[in-house]
Every structure is written in structure tokens, then in C-alpha cells.
Design an enzyme around this catalytic site. Structure first.
Site, short mmCIF file in Angstrom:
data_model
loop_
_atom_site.label_atom_id
_atom_site.label_comp_id
_atom_site.label_asym_id
_atom_site.label_seq_id
_atom_site.Cartn_x
_atom_site.Cartn_y
_atom_site.Cartn_z
CG ASP A 253 10.37 -19.64 7.94
OD1 ASP A 253 11.02 -20.06 8.91
OD2 ASP A 253 10.52 -20.08 6.78
CB SER A 254 11.96 -17.39 3.39
OG SER A 254 12.61 -18.57 3.77
CB ALA A 283 14.95 -13.19 8.33
CB CYS A 343 22.23 -24.82 13.24
SG CYS A 343 21.60 -24.25 11.68
N1 SAH Z 1 13.10 -21.93 14.74
C1 SAH Z 1 12.60 -23.06 14.00
C2 SAH Z 1 13.63 -23.65 13.07
C3 SAH Z 1 14.23 -22.68 12.09
S1 SAH Z 1 15.08 -23.43 10.77
C4 SAH Z 1 12.07 -24.11 14.96
O1 SAH Z 1 12.38 -24.02 16.16
O2 SAH Z 1 11.34 -25.00 14.55
C5 SAH Z 1 15.37 -22.08 9.73
C6 SAH Z 1 14.15 -21.51 9.05
O3 SAH Z 1 14.59 -20.37 8.34
C7 SAH Z 1 13.45 -22.40 8.05
O4 SAH Z 1 12.09 -22.50 8.42
C8 SAH Z 1 13.57 -21.65 6.70
O5 SAH Z 1 12.38 -21.71 5.93
C9 SAH Z 1 13.81 -20.23 7.14
N2 SAH Z 1 14.61 -19.37 6.27
C10 SAH Z 1 15.71 -19.68 5.55
N3 SAH Z 1 16.21 -18.57 4.97
C11 SAH Z 1 15.42 -17.54 5.34
C12 SAH Z 1 15.42 -16.13 5.08
N4 SAH Z 1 16.37 -15.56 4.34
N5 SAH Z 1 14.45 -15.39 5.64
C13 SAH Z 1 13.49 -15.93 6.41
N6 SAH Z 1 13.45 -17.25 6.68
C14 SAH Z 1 14.39 -18.04 6.16
#
Ligand code: SAH
Length: 399
Positions: A253-254, A283, A343
Site C-alpha cells: 500500500d502507498s 503498486a 470501485c
Molecule cells: N483492500 C482494502 C481497501 C483498499 S482501498 C481493504 O479491503 O480494506 C485502496 C488502497 O489503495 C488505500 O489503502 C490507499 O492507501 C491505497 N493506494 C492508493 N493509491 C495507491 C498506489 N498508487 N499504490 C499503492 N497503494 C495505493
């Protein structure tokens, strides 16, 4: 009956007759009586026939959101009380399984602009339209009277408030200050929710059914699995994977804060021996590096944030979805599972499936859809309001 009136342009009443709750600014001929933002207005067609009663949003592209199509129904505290009770009834069967659920899903529960999530004894609310905001104190009072509620906390810091010229606001509206983290129960799992600092209202309640599906797929098909949980947030899918027998889950995660919360998430689930592997970063870059290193995982979960917020972002968003799905397919071993989500409400199920199809094809793979994934019943989708559907996903077996 409100003293304010909103008249539609000729021919613009069709969607309203079909019970769609939005009136776009382009469909409005004029308003009379100079209503303030959030005021209730009577909606008429161009011939002067009464259609509905709506909440007015002069600064938004959605100029009004309909409260009722029934001429005899007043928009008052009793009206809101009924809707909250109906919403609460719908969620009753869930309570045995979890004490974390969406209590009010806005338009889909007849309450445009109003989101209410329940985390144990606390409610977290978002008022996302001028009219929802105007009824804030009534709604808060009604919600505070629901059984077992100790506090009502507002998290109206979503971007959509800007479109309504409403300032962001977060804070306690009623009752006790919530603890720093609330523990919710979901089946046999526990999840920690930070309602002040967490994303959205604190937790991704909408992935509840998919956590269970992931668990069931992993325990059925994957033995001693090596899992990559991309866009992990606080690791809810990782908990599901470990409890299904995975031996290693790498969370990407970022957000450093989200990754730091995973440790405690594991410990409230008794996963003290589970390897805690986190990687902070973008990611796209992490996945590309794994592909270059020819790493292979038994299970890959891809749950990115919303890539498309408006029609003009759609093409770019589709490219981004294709990109990560292509990378994810490359690093899932043949016979392994890929759970992939979007989403973005603007990316429909068909389009999403086509994106995943072309990503797997370009990756030189094929796949079987084992489950179509969506949002759980506490995030209902009103048939008259297809915009209520936003979360979709595919559980695929990569061939
Ligand atoms: N799978 C999680 C929800 C994910 S929401 C659950 O079930 O609880 C999306 C997530 O992506 C967030 O935590 C956000 O911090 C992360 N995010 C957003 N852009 C990103 C990127 N470019 N690389 C990695 N993570 C990212």
C-alpha cells in the site's frame, strides 16, 4: 408544501417519472422564491404539473435530489424517522454476523446524500449534499435514538462536498467521543477501525462478502499459499487469507499509516505467528518490479482506489486498470487465483470484464471466472438508481 418551486425544461421530466432521484442543473428552467441551499422545493414539469419534492443544491451540477414522489408526504422529522427505521430493518439479519455495517446507503435507501456506517456502538455519518447537510441536526437526533448507539461522529470530509460548496467537517455530533480505534466483529474475525483518520468512514465495509469469498476460495483451492495483497489498506483481506491457511501474505500500500495498522489487525485476530510482510510504495512500480524479478504468487488481490471520478477520466482509468491487471496476471502462477476489483461507478461490470480479458490476453494467459464479486446487501442498489452500484470484481483462476 414548500413555498419554493422548481420548474423543469420541456421534455426533461422522464427520468423523474421513472423515479430517478437526481435533477441535473441543465434540466432546470427556473426556480421561484429564491430557495437557500438545502431548502425543500416543489418540482413541476414545464406544463406546471407537480412531480416531486426535492432538496435544492444551487451550486452543484445535481441541482436537486428528490426526497419524495408522493404529494401527500411532508419532508419532516417523521419522514426521516420512517426511512431510518426501514434502513435499520433491512440490516437486522446482518447483526448476528457483524456489528460493522452500512446503515444508510444514501439514494439507495431513499436518503440522497446521507451515508451512515455503524461500527459497534458508534455511527459515522457523511452529509454529502446541501439538503442532507440542512437536515443534519434532525438526522443526528434520530440516529442517536437507535438502540445501542453511544455516539454519532461526522466524517463529511469527502471531495464531493466541494461540489456543493460545503466545507469539509469532521467531529463528534452527539454522545461519547469514540475510542481511538473501535473493534468490530465480522464472523469469526475482528477488525480495528479508526473512524477519525481512516479512509472513508474508517473501514471498507463494502468488501465484507468478498473477504468471505476469498477465505472460501483459498481454503478450498490453495494449500500453503503465498498471497500478494495489493492496495491492502489495513490488511483485512490478509486476515481472511491467513485464516484460510495461507502461509505468507505480502501487503502493499502507498499509505505507511495503513500498513502500520496491520500489526494490530493481526494480533486482534490471534495471528501472532503469521509473517508480517509489508511493502510501502506505488503498486504500479511494485508490481512491475515483481514481474521483472519473475516472482510468482498463488493468490493476488487487487483492490485499487477509485481511478475514474468523472467521465473525462474514464479512458485513463481503463488504461490504469488494464495495466495493473496485466501485471497481476503475469505474477499469478497458473492455477492460482486473482481477485480483482474496481470501485469506480463509471466502470460498469461489462467494461471491467473486458479490461480484465484484454489484460490476461496480453499477458499470454487465459482465466476462468469463479465468482462475480460485488457489494454486500447493506450497500443496496436501487433499481431506479443504477449509480448506486460502484464495487465490482472478478475472482478468477488463472490458466
Ligand atoms: N483492500 C482494502 C481497501 C483498499 S482501498 C481493504 O479491503 O480494506 C485502496 C488502497 O489503495 C488505500 O489503502 C490507499 O492507501 C491505497 N493506494 C492508493 N493509491 C495507491 C498506489 N498508487 N499504490 C499503492 N497503494 C495505493
Amino acid at each position: 408544501m414548500s413555498e419554493f418551486r422548481l420548474f423543469l425544461k420541456p421534455g426533461r421530466e422522464k427520468s423523474i417519472r421513472q423515479k430517478h432521484p437526481w435533477i441535473f442543473s441543465g434540466a432546470v428552467d427556473k426556480t421561484t422564491g429564491d430557495p437557500d441551499p438545502g431548502e425543500t422545493v416543489e418540482v413541476y414539469d414545464s406544463r406546471g404539473k407537480w412531480l416531486a419534492r426535492a432538496g435544492y443544491s444551487p451550486h452543484s451540477q445535481i441541482a436537486a435530489r428528490i426526497w419524495t414522489w408522493d404529494p401527500g408526504q411532508a419532508v419532516d422529522a417523521d419522514f426521516f424517522r420512517q426511512l431510518i427505521l426501514q434502513a435499520s430493518e433491512l440490516r437486522k439479519p446482518l447483526k448476528e454476523y457483524t456489528d460493522g455495517y452500512r446503515l444508510v446507503h444514501a439514494e439507495n435507501d431513499g436518503l440522497p446524500g446521507v451515508i451512515v456506517d455503524r461500527y459497534g456502538a458508534f455511527l459515522v455519518v457523511q452529509f454529502l449534499s446541501a439538503a442532507a447537510d440542512r437536515w443534519k441536526s434532525t438526522l443526528t437526533m434520530l440516529l442517536s435514538r437507535l438502540e445501542g448507539v453511544e455516539g454519532v461522529y461526522e466524517r463529511s470530509d469527502a471531495d464531493v462536498r466541494e461540489k456543493e460548496h460545503l466545507p469539509a467537517f469532521a467531529g463528534l455530533l452527539h454522545g461519547d467521543e469514540p475510542p481511538e480505534r473501535i473493534t468490530i466483529r465480522e464472523g469469526g474475525w475482528h477488525f480495528l477501525v479508526d473512524i477519525r483518520e481512516g479512509h472513508k468512514t474508517g473501514f471498507y465495509l463494502d468488501q465484507r462478502d468478498n473477504r468471505r469469498i476469498l477465505h472460501d476460495l483459498v481454503s478450498t483451492f490453495i494449500h500453503n499459499g503465498n498471497v500478494l495483497n495489493v492496495f491492502s489498506y489495513t490488511g483485512a483481506f490478509a486476515v481472511a487469507a491467513y485464516s484460510a491457511g495461507a502461509i505468507h501474505v505480502l501487503n502493499v500500500d502507498s499509505s505507511q499509516a495503513a500498513l502500520e495498522a496491520i500489526r494490530d489487525q493481526f494480533s486482534v485476530n490471534g495471528l501472532t505467528d503469521a509473517p508480517q510482510a509489508f511493502q510501502a510504495g506505488n503498486a504500479f512500480e511494485v508490481l512491475r518490479a515483481f514481474r521483472d524479478q519473475k516472482r510468482q504468487f498463488d493468490v493476488v488481490i487487487l483492490d485499487p482506489p477509485k481511478f475514474a471520478s468523472s467521465q473525462k477520466d474514464l479512458y485513463k482509468a481503463a488504461r490504469a486498470y488494464k495495466d495493473i491487471n496485466w501485471l497481476a496476471t503475469r505474477i499469478t502462477r497458473p492455477g492460482g487465483l486473482l481477485l480483482t476489483f474496481s470501485c469506480s461507478g463509471l466502470v460498469g461490470e461489462d467494461l471491467f470484464q473486458k479490461i480484465v480479458f484484454s489484460a490476461t490476453l496480453d499477458a499470454g494467459r487465459d482465466a476462468q471466472i469463479l465468482n462475480r464479486l460485488g457489494q454486500p446487501m447493506d450497500h443496496p442498489i436501487r433499481l431506479t438508481f443504477p449509480e448506486g452500484q460502484y464495487l465490482k470484481g472478478l475472482a478468477c483462476r488463472i490458466l
